[in-house]
Design a protein around this motif. Structure first.
Motif, PDB file in Angstrom:
ATOM      1  N   MET A 148       0.837  -1.206   0.000  1.00 36.48           N
ATOM      2  CA  MET A 148       0.000   0.000   0.000  1.00 36.48           C
ATOM      3  C   MET A 148       0.868   1.250   0.000  1.00 36.48           C
ATOM      4  N   ALA A 149       1.983   1.202   0.717  1.00 34.38           N
ATOM      5  CA  ALA A 149       2.875   2.362   0.784  1.00 34.38           C
ATOM      6  C   ALA A 149       3.749   2.477  -0.455  1.00 34.38           C
ATOM      7  N   GLY A 150       4.006   1.355  -1.135  1.00 37.65           N
ATOM      8  CA  GLY A 150       4.835   1.385  -2.332  1.00 37.65           C
ATOM      9  C   GLY A 150       6.297   1.670  -2.045  1.00 37.65           C
ATOM     10  N   VAL A 151       6.826   1.119  -0.930  1.00 35.72           N
ATOM     11  CA  VAL A 151       8.225   1.368  -0.585  1.00 35.72           C
ATOM     12  C   VAL A 151       9.127   0.174  -0.913  1.00 35.72           C
ATOM     13  N   ASN A 152       8.527  -1.014  -1.122  1.00 35.54           N
ATOM     14  CA  ASN A 152       9.276  -2.166  -1.641  1.00 35.54           C
ATOM     15  C   ASN A 152      10.459  -2.558  -0.766  1.00 35.54           C
ATOM     16  N   GLN A 153      10.230  -2.586   0.541  1.00 29.44           N
ATOM     17  CA  GLN A 153      11.256  -3.048   1.469  1.00 29.44           C
ATOM     18  C   GLN A 153      10.952  -4.445   1.983  1.00 29.44           C
ATOM     19  N   TYR A 154       9.690  -4.833   1.970  1.00 31.27           N
ATOM     20  CA  TYR A 154       9.283  -6.147   2.456  1.00 31.27           C
ATOM     21  C   TYR A 154       9.109  -7.059   1.241  1.00 31.27           C
ATOM     22  N   GLU A 155       9.915  -8.111   1.160  1.00 31.35           N
ATOM     23  CA  GLU A 155       9.942  -8.992  -0.010  1.00 31.35           C
ATOM     24  C   GLU A 155      10.031  -8.172  -1.296  1.00 31.35           C
ATOM     25  N   PRO A 156      11.110  -7.403  -1.468  1.00 32.79           N
ATOM     26  CA  PRO A 156      11.217  -6.547  -2.655  1.00 32.79           C
ATOM     27  C   PRO A 156      11.284  -7.359  -3.942  1.00 32.79           C
ATOM     28  N   VAL A 157      10.748  -6.770  -5.020  1.00 33.73           N
ATOM     29  CA  VAL A 157      10.821  -7.377  -6.345  1.00 33.73           C
ATOM     30  C   VAL A 157      11.824  -6.599  -7.179  1.00 33.73           C
ATOM     31  N   ALA A 158      12.252  -7.188  -8.314  1.00 36.16           N
ATOM     32  CA  ALA A 158      13.323  -6.587  -9.124  1.00 36.16           C
ATOM     33  C   ALA A 158      12.953  -5.185  -9.589  1.00 36.16           C
ATOM     34  N   VAL A 159      11.724  -5.023 -10.082  1.00 41.15           N
ATOM     35  CA  VAL A 159      11.238  -3.695 -10.474  1.00 41.15           C
ATOM     36  C   VAL A 159      10.230  -3.274  -9.415  1.00 41.15           C
ATOM     37  N   PRO A 160      10.510  -2.218  -8.670  1.00 38.44           N
ATOM     38  CA  PRO A 160       9.667  -1.872  -7.520  1.00 38.44           C
ATOM     39  C   PRO A 160       8.218  -1.583  -7.910  1.00 38.44           C
ATOM     40  N   ASN A 161       7.312  -1.803  -6.956  1.00 38.44           N
ATOM     41  CA  ASN A 161       5.905  -1.477  -7.112  1.00 38.44           C
ATOM     42  C   ASN A 161       5.640  -0.023  -6.753  1.00 38.44           C
ATOM     43  N   ARG A 162       4.655   0.566  -7.402  1.00 38.85           N
ATOM     44  CA  ARG A 162       4.087   1.823  -6.936  1.00 38.85           C
ATOM     45  C   ARG A 162       3.185   1.530  -5.746  1.00 38.85           C
ATOM     46  N   SER A 163       2.570   2.545  -5.185  1.00 40.16           N
ATOM     47  CA  SER A 163       1.561   2.336  -4.152  1.00 40.16           C
ATOM     48  C   SER A 163       0.307   1.722  -4.763  1.00 40.16           C
ATOM     49  N   PHE A 164      -0.382   0.911  -3.984  1.00 44.72           N
ATOM     50  CA  PHE A 164      -1.656   0.331  -4.402  1.00 44.72           C
ATOM     51  C   PHE A 164      -2.714   0.590  -3.337  1.00 44.72           C
ATOM     52  N   VAL A 165      -3.963   0.596  -3.753  1.00 45.21           N
ATOM     53  CA  VAL A 165      -5.054   0.781  -2.804  1.00 45.21           C
ATOM     54  C   VAL A 165      -5.307  -0.532  -2.067  1.00 45.21           C
TER      55      VAL A 165
END
Length: 643
Positions: A301-318
């Motif tokens: 939801m925050a879109g910070v990609n620190q918990y189980e990060p993926v190769a291309v980071p996620n944006r925030s999601f609802v």
């Protein structure tokens, strides 16, 4: 003192009944109930989910629970940074079936920027804290919420701290809990760090008499270490109604046993009555297996990609999108743990109560540049207007819940951030490319010796575009932002036409003329008319290339056909572009972008100079040369920003 002695005797009796067994059987719990109702201090007792409640004759309740389990061979968490370890030490001494995701509803973000993380301190030192496995999660949540603009504090589960929660937009607590009381509709209580003592009986007398607080002892450390675990206080739904107040649309995550089941509905109703928008709870006995679901929920939801990060980071999601992702991952339940008999305890399922919480902060999905330097920010922003900055500079906007519009100056670009109620969206990068592109359309007239007809177009092009690929689902595939980019208003161009066919002393055919391209006013691609003077683009952020498309003809060249002189469309053989769409209905709609040429981009989205020169396959003398100069994107592409 008599009350404390009775609670100690009950705990001692249970160890006698179980014979030291770590996981008591239902029959042993029932034996404890039978013993309890025979004691002079109690007038009623009942058995719950790995728990027992007893009512003192003056009406006060005592909970005895053993429902939090730590899986066998659970790896110890990494130690906290020194400053957080010091903070936790201070707090400890001070405290001595899957849910259906909520529907898509565009509502305001939480009305408060305060976030509180309440974690029970567990057994008294030096015994290990049974909640220590959640410490990495707490650190992750704190960083994620801070990034989105929350003021975050991690606190112990004390009476004073819970009373001071007021007006939070986000509340998390991790503690022991259980149901109590006679009848089908049970009451529910959550353990605090405050010990049940003679002194605290005096300090909290009114709350204990009114049922805001009850007594509670957890057996986890007793059975794990062979030592006593002193009774503490627990807060109830009456306490919530009396003391707690939430900001509108707040999210409450209650990671404790049975916080989400039907029998604890009164407690959740109290949270909602105090202003909580949505409550995430667990139906069943919780354990550390549920921490990943919470970590991913807050991180994505925050879109910070620190918990189980993926190769291309996620944006925030609802919220609803992340809940769907957890469902897909099979994380809507905390798997059970093995008991003394080798049996696996039942899973604890995530339940959501209330649908007023929809997002942590404004969410940007993608950007679009339209005619007239109009930036359209797409996403989910809530229905209460906020502010937008581009490259750190505030811009005037027209606000709507899913689209925000701003007219930019020609030089404005950079990170786009939406802020509402001091909570910040995920950033989205608006890049700027400037450089010259040229078209040279050539026709060699084989019927007229030495006759070459040229149409030259030079465009000083300024493009601004969303630099990133798009995701429609959490951790999902990267897709292109296929929206057509309208150039910035400072784009301009020149054209020239030349060439003659002379037979004897007679000019058989001649093209001539030059001038500025008639590109203004810029219009959006869906209303573009044929034979306009226009250049448009799309950015393929997945394959890293720009698609540049053009159409020319609004500026008229002079056409001489023997003695007849007329004005005619500028003849540019755009059908020789790399990417020609011929109008076939079988072409995928998102791929329909006629007369486009490709410009390869580096991984950082810069373009080196290049040229393509295409001959008409039938060898009729027609060719199109497309040439471009080097274009360096500004700002530099940041591949750590979420897509």
């Amino acid at each position: 003192m008599a009350r404390l002695n009775a609670m100690d005797r009950l705990a001692d009796q249970f160890e006698t009944i179980t014979g030291g067994r770590k996981n008591a059987t239902p029959e042993q719990w029932e034996a404890l109930r039978a013993w309890t109702v025979a004691q002079a201090e109690f007038d009623d007792a009942g058995v719950g989910d790995a728990s027992l409640w007893a009512r003192f004759k003056d009406g006060r309740y005592y909970l005895f629970s053993d429902n939090w389990r730590v899986p066998k061979n659970q790896p110890e968490p990494e130690p906290a940074p020194d400053e957080e370890d010091a903070e936790r030490t201070g707090l400890r001494s001070a405290g001595a079936v899957a849910a259906t995701p909520v529907p898509s509803i565009v509502r305001a973000i939480p009305g408060g920027t305060k976030a509180v993380l309440l974690v029970h301190s567990g057994a008294p030192a030096p015994n290990p804290n049974e909640f220590r496995f959640g410490e990495p999660l707490v650190r992750s949540m704190k960083k994620a919420l801070t990034e989105r603009g929350y003021s975050v504090t991690r606190q112990a589960m004390t009476v004073a701290n819970v009373k001071a929660v007021g007006d939070v937009g986000f509340l998390y607590f991790n503690s022991h809990s259980a149901m109590y009381g006679p009848g089908a509709q049970k009451e529910f209580a959550v353990m605090l760090d405050d010990f049940a003592t003679v002194v605290n009986d005096v300090v909290h007398r009114k709350d204990l008499e009114e049922g805001n607080l009850i007594y509670h002892r957890e057996r986890t450390i007793w059975q794990a270490m062979g030592k006593g675990n002193p009774p503490k206080l627990s807060f109830t739904d009456k306490f919530v109604r009396r003391y707690l107040k939430f900001a509108p649309n707040a999210l409450v995550i209650t990671y404790s046993c049975n916080s989400g089941n039907a029998e604890s509905a009164n407690f959740r109703s109290a949270l909602k009555a105090s202003g909580a928008g949505s409550i995430v709870g667990w139906d069943g006995s919780s354990n550390p297996n549920g921490y990943p679901a919470i970590g991913l929920l807050v991180d994505r939801m925050a879109g910070v990609n620190q918990y189980e990060p993926v190769a291309v980071p996620n944006r925030s999601f609802v919220f609803k999108d992340v809940m769907a992702y957890l469902q897909k991952r099979g994380l809507m339940s905390a798997p059970g743990v093995e008991d003394d008999d080798g049996h696996i305890t039942p899973d604890a399922f995530i339940r959501v109560d209330g649908d007023l919480f929809t997002k942590l902060a404004p969410v940007i999905t993608h950007l679009e540049m339209k005619a007239g330097n109009l930036l359209v920010v797409h996403g989910d922003f809530g229905d209460e207007p906020g502010t937008v900055s581009v490259g750190g500079v505030p811009v005037n906007v027209t606000w709507a819940p899913t689209q925000i519009k701003a007219v930019l100056g020609n030089a404005t670009h950079g990170a786009v951030v939406v802020t509402a109620k001091e909570l910040r969206s995920n950033p989205r990068q608006l890049g700027s490319w400037q450089g010259r592109v040229t078209y040279q359309s050539k026709r060699v007239d084989k019927s007229c010796a030495g006759a070459t007809f040229l149409a030259d177009v030079n465009v000083d092009l300024h493009l601004r575009a969303d630099m990133q690929a798009r995701r429609e689902e959490v951790d999902g595939p990267l897709k292109n932002n296929n929206l057509v980019i309208v150039p910035a208003d400072d784009t301009q161009g020149q054209w020239a036409a030349s060439g003659r066919c002379v037979q004897g002393d007679e000019v058989v055919l001649a093209h001539s003329g030059s001038g500025a391209l008639a590109m203004r006013p810029f219009v959006d691609f869906d209303v573009l008319k044929p034979f306009s003077d226009a250049v448009y683009a799309r950015l393929d952020a997945v394959q890293k290339r720009l698609h540049i498309a053009g159409t020319f003809g609004k500026s008229k060249m002079t056409l001489q056909d023997r003695d007849r002189v007329t004005q005619s469309e500028l003849q540019v053989w755009l059908q020789l572009s790399d990417y020609f769409y011929d109008g076939s209905p079988n072409w995928p709609h998102e791929e329909r972008f006629p007369y486009a040429s490709y410009i390869a981009l580096s991984p950082k989205l810069d373009a080196a100079a290049g040229v393509t020169d295409r001959q008409e396959p039938s060898n009729n003398g027609m060719s199109l040369k497309f040439q471009w100069g080097a274009m360096q994107v500004s700002p530099a592409f940041d591949d750590k920003v979420g897509n």
